[in-house]
Design a protein around this motif. Structure first.
Motif, PDB file in Angstrom:
ATOM      1  N   LEU A  58      -3.671  14.600   1.708  1.00 10.40           N
ATOM      2  CA  LEU A  58      -3.857  13.724   0.548  1.00 10.40           C
ATOM      3  C   LEU A  58      -4.459  14.544  -0.579  1.00 10.40           C
ATOM      4  O   LEU A  58      -5.568  15.062  -0.450  1.00 10.40           O
ATOM      5  CB  LEU A  58      -4.778  12.549   0.904  1.00 10.40           C
ATOM      6  N   ARG A  59      -3.723  14.673  -1.666  1.00  8.84           N
ATOM      7  CA  ARG A  59      -4.196  15.415  -2.835  1.00  8.84           C
ATOM      8  C   ARG A  59      -4.432  14.436  -3.987  1.00  8.84           C
ATOM      9  O   ARG A  59      -3.580  13.624  -4.299  1.00  8.84           O
ATOM     10  CB  ARG A  59      -3.184  16.489  -3.252  1.00  8.84           C
ATOM     11  N   GLN A 147     -11.845   9.451  -6.663  1.00 12.95           N
ATOM     12  CA  GLN A 147     -11.693   9.145  -5.248  1.00 12.95           C
ATOM     13  C   GLN A 147     -10.394   8.367  -4.977  1.00 12.95           C
ATOM     14  O   GLN A 147     -10.215   7.243  -5.424  1.00 12.95           O
ATOM     15  CB  GLN A 147     -12.901   8.328  -4.759  1.00 12.95           C
ATOM     16  N   ALA A 148      -9.491   8.983  -4.213  1.00 13.15           N
ATOM     17  CA  ALA A 148      -8.197   8.356  -3.930  1.00 13.15           C
ATOM     18  C   ALA A 148      -8.324   7.157  -2.992  1.00 13.15           C
ATOM     19  O   ALA A 148      -7.413   6.312  -2.949  1.00 13.15           O
ATOM     20  CB  ALA A 148      -7.245   9.382  -3.320  1.00 13.15           C
ATOM     21  N   LEU A 149      -9.424   7.065  -2.247  1.00 15.66           N
ATOM     22  CA  LEU A 149      -9.639   5.945  -1.330  1.00 15.66           C
ATOM     23  C   LEU A 149     -10.549   4.876  -1.928  1.00 15.66           C
ATOM     24  O   LEU A 149     -11.020   3.992  -1.202  1.00 15.66           O
ATOM     25  CB  LEU A 149     -10.225   6.453  -0.007  1.00 15.66           C
ATOM     26  N   ASP A 150     -10.762   4.937  -3.230  1.00 19.11           N
ATOM     27  CA  ASP A 150     -11.605   3.948  -3.918  1.00 19.11           C
ATOM     28  C   ASP A 150     -11.005   2.555  -3.704  1.00 19.11           C
ATOM     29  O   ASP A 150      -9.897   2.277  -4.170  1.00 19.11           O
ATOM     30  CB  ASP A 150     -11.653   4.284  -5.413  1.00 19.11           C
ATOM     31  N   PRO A 151     -11.731   1.652  -3.025  1.00 15.99           N
ATOM     32  CA  PRO A 151     -11.180   0.313  -2.783  1.00 15.99           C
ATOM     33  C   PRO A 151     -10.978  -0.488  -4.057  1.00 15.99           C
ATOM     34  O   PRO A 151     -10.157  -1.415  -4.092  1.00 15.99           O
ATOM     35  CB  PRO A 151     -12.220  -0.336  -1.864  1.00 15.99           C
ATOM     36  N   ALA A 152     -11.702  -0.142  -5.110  1.00 12.94           N
ATOM     37  CA  ALA A 152     -11.530  -0.853  -6.376  1.00 12.94           C
ATOM     38  C   ALA A 152     -10.172  -0.557  -7.003  1.00 12.94           C
ATOM     39  O   ALA A 152      -9.622  -1.380  -7.740  1.00 12.94           O
ATOM     40  CB  ALA A 152     -12.649  -0.488  -7.343  1.00 12.94           C
ATOM     41  N   ILE A 153      -9.629   0.641  -6.730  1.00 11.17           N
ATOM     42  CA  ILE A 153      -8.271   0.952  -7.185  1.00 11.17           C
ATOM     43  C   ILE A 153      -7.268   0.345  -6.215  1.00 11.17           C
ATOM     44  O   ILE A 153      -6.285  -0.274  -6.621  1.00 11.17           O
ATOM     45  CB  ILE A 153      -8.068   2.474  -7.300  1.00 11.17           C
ATOM     46  N   GLY A 154      -7.489   0.536  -4.924  1.00  8.59           N
ATOM     47  CA  GLY A 154      -6.703  -0.152  -3.908  1.00  8.59           C
ATOM     48  C   GLY A 154      -5.317   0.403  -3.651  1.00  8.59           C
ATOM     49  O   GLY A 154      -4.376  -0.359  -3.389  1.00  8.59           O
ATOM     50  N   ILE A 155      -5.179   1.717  -3.674  1.00 12.12           N
ATOM     51  CA  ILE A 155      -3.869   2.312  -3.390  1.00 12.12           C
ATOM     52  C   ILE A 155      -3.523   2.069  -1.915  1.00 12.12           C
ATOM     53  O   ILE A 155      -4.319   2.372  -1.030  1.00 12.12           O
ATOM     54  CB  ILE A 155      -3.889   3.820  -3.685  1.00 12.12           C
ATOM     55  N   PRO A 156      -2.330   1.530  -1.634  1.00 14.30           N
ATOM     56  CA  PRO A 156      -1.950   1.221  -0.234  1.00 14.30           C
ATOM     57  C   PRO A 156      -1.393   2.435   0.493  1.00 14.30           C
ATOM     58  O   PRO A 156      -0.202   2.511   0.801  1.00 14.30           O
ATOM     59  CB  PRO A 156      -0.890   0.137  -0.415  1.00 14.30           C
ATOM     60  N   TRP A 157      -2.241   3.391   0.810  1.00 12.62           N
ATOM     61  CA  TRP A 157      -1.790   4.572   1.541  1.00 12.62           C
ATOM     62  C   TRP A 157      -1.279   4.153   2.915  1.00 12.62           C
ATOM     63  O   TRP A 157      -1.871   3.284   3.563  1.00 12.62           O
ATOM     64  CB  TRP A 157      -2.933   5.567   1.691  1.00 12.62           C
ATOM     65  N   PRO A 158      -0.187   4.766   3.411  1.00 13.00           N
ATOM     66  CA  PRO A 158       0.349   4.407   4.729  1.00 13.00           C
ATOM     67  C   PRO A 158      -0.658   4.617   5.859  1.00 13.00           C
ATOM     68  O   PRO A 158      -0.609   3.933   6.873  1.00 13.00           O
ATOM     69  CB  PRO A 158       1.555   5.347   4.894  1.00 13.00           C
ATOM     70  N   THR A 159      -1.556   5.586   5.678  1.00 16.24           N
ATOM     71  CA  THR A 159      -2.611   5.820   6.657  1.00 16.24           C
ATOM     72  C   THR A 159      -3.843   6.354   5.943  1.00 16.24           C
ATOM     73  O   THR A 159      -3.729   7.003   4.894  1.00 16.24           O
ATOM     74  CB  THR A 159      -2.169   6.828   7.739  1.00 16.24           C
ATOM     75  N   THR A 160      -5.013   6.064   6.493  1.00 16.46           N
ATOM     76  CA  THR A 160      -6.261   6.630   5.969  1.00 16.46           C
ATOM     77  C   THR A 160      -7.023   7.356   7.075  1.00 16.46           C
ATOM     78  O   THR A 160      -8.176   7.726   6.890  1.00 16.46           O
ATOM     79  CB  THR A 160      -7.165   5.532   5.361  1.00 16.46           C
ATOM     80  N   SER A 166      -9.224  18.287   0.511  1.00 24.44           N
ATOM     81  CA  SER A 166     -10.195  19.283   0.066  1.00 24.44           C
ATOM     82  C   SER A 166     -11.567  18.620  -0.020  1.00 24.44           C
ATOM     83  O   SER A 166     -11.681  17.381  -0.110  1.00 24.44           O
ATOM     84  CB  SER A 166      -9.802  19.831  -1.313  1.00 24.44           C
ATOM     85  N   GLU A 167     -12.608  19.444  -0.003  1.00 26.96           N
ATOM     86  CA  GLU A 167     -13.966  18.891  -0.085  1.00 26.96           C
ATOM     87  C   GLU A 167     -14.178  18.163  -1.410  1.00 26.96           C
ATOM     88  O   GLU A 167     -14.781  17.094  -1.454  1.00 26.96           O
ATOM     89  CB  GLU A 167     -14.993  20.006   0.066  1.00 26.96           C
ATOM     90  N   LYS A 168     -13.645  18.736  -2.505  1.00 28.61           N
ATOM     91  CA  LYS A 168     -13.873  18.092  -3.800  1.00 28.61           C
ATOM     92  C   LYS A 168     -13.134  16.762  -3.908  1.00 28.61           C
ATOM     93  O   LYS A 168     -13.628  15.837  -4.557  1.00 28.61           O
ATOM     94  CB  LYS A 168     -13.481  19.017  -4.950  1.00 28.61           C
ATOM     95  N   ASP A 169     -11.975  16.631  -3.268  1.00 30.30           N
ATOM     96  CA  ASP A 169     -11.279  15.352  -3.277  1.00 30.30           C
ATOM     97  C   ASP A 169     -12.005  14.332  -2.418  1.00 30.30           C
ATOM     98  O   ASP A 169     -12.119  13.153  -2.787  1.00 30.30           O
ATOM     99  CB  ASP A 169      -9.844  15.522  -2.773  1.00 30.30           C
TER     100      ASP A 169
END
Length: 208
Positions: A58-59, A147-160, A166-169
Motif C-alpha cells: 500500500l503506497r 494516512q491511507a487507512l484514515d477511517p474519516a476518509i473511508g477508502i474501501p481497501w480490499p484488505t487491511t 513504508s514507515e512514513k506511510d
C-alpha cells in the motif's frame, strides 16, 4: 479514447480504445490535446517515475505542497492495482472525497490528477509496476503524506491485513490532523497553479 471526470474534481480517468489484430493490440494511451480539452489544464511532462511493488503493498496517500505542485498521469504497466485519488485541497467542493479505479496492465487505463490531489494504490499482484508522468521535477521536502487507512476518509481497501508499507506511510497523519497542522494545499492555491487555461470553456466544466 474516453476521458471522464471522476468523483474528485479535477481528476480524470482515461480509457483508451484498443485496436486488436493478428499481431496483438495497439492503443493511444493519451493525447495532450484531448487531455487539455477535457481537463482545461495544460500538462507538461518534466519527470517520469516507476514503482515496482509486491502484492499487498500500500503506497500513499501522497500529495505535494503548492508551490511547486505536481500533477500526475498514473498508469499500471504491469500487474494490477486498486488506484485511489483523494482531494487534499482545503476549501475544494470535493475536499476529503475519493474515487477508485481498477488499473490492470492490459487495460491501458490511466488516471490524471491535478495539482493538490492525493494519490494512493494497493498492489493486487506481485511485481506490479506503476508509471507516473509528472508535471514538475521532485523537490525534496515538498511531499505531503496522509494516512491511507484514515477511517474519516473511508477508502474501501480490499484488505487491511498483511499490508506492506513504508514507515512514513504507516505513521502519516490523518486528514484532520494534517488540516490542523497546516500541511495541506488550499483550493485557491490549486486554481492559481492551473493557470488561465483552466478558465477555458469545455464540456467537463459546464454546469460547475
Amino acid at each position: 479514447m474516453a476521458i471522464e471526470e471522476m468523483k474528485v474534481r479535477d481528476a480524470f480517468r482515461i480509457t483508451p480504445s484498443q485496436l486488436p489484430d493478428n499481431r496483438g493490440r495497439f492503443f493511444e494511451a493519451w493525447r495532450l490535446g484531448e487531455l487539455t480539452g477535457s481537463s482545461g489544464q495544460p500538462f507538461t511532462v518534466r519527470q517520469v517515475n516507476f514503482s515496482v511493488s509486491h502484492r499487498n503493498t500500500l503506497r500513499g496517500i501522497h500529495g505535494t505542497t503548492l508551490p511547486p505542485g505536481q500533477a500526475k498521469l498514473v498508469t499500471c504497466v504491469r500487474g494490477a492495482a486498486l488506484d485511489v485519488v483523494v482531494d487534499l485541497r482545503v476549501g475544494s467542493p470535493t475536499f476529503g472525497m475519493f474515487d477508485t479505479t481498477l488499473q490492470e496492465a492490459g487495460s491501458g487505463i490511466g488516471v490524471y490528477l491535478a495539482d493538490g490531489l492525493g494519490h494512493a494504490f494497493l498492489a493486487l499482484t506481485d511485481d506490479t509496476c506503476m508509471n507516473y508522468l509528472c508535471s514538475e521535477e521532485y523537490v525534496p521536502g515538498t511531499m505531503v503524506d496522509i494516512q491511507a487507512l484514515d477511517p474519516a476518509i473511508g477508502i474501501p481497501w480490499p484488505t487491511t491485513t498483511g499490508l506492506i508499507r513504508s514507515e512514513k506511510d504507516a505513521t502519516a497523519p490523518s486528514l484532520s490532523e494534517a488540516v490542523a497542522r497546516g500541511l495541506l494545499p488550499t483550493y485557491e492555491e490549486a486554481l492559481t497553479s492551473y493557470g488561465p487555461s483552466w478558465q477555458l470553456p469545455h464540456p467537463q466544466h459546464l454546469g460547475r
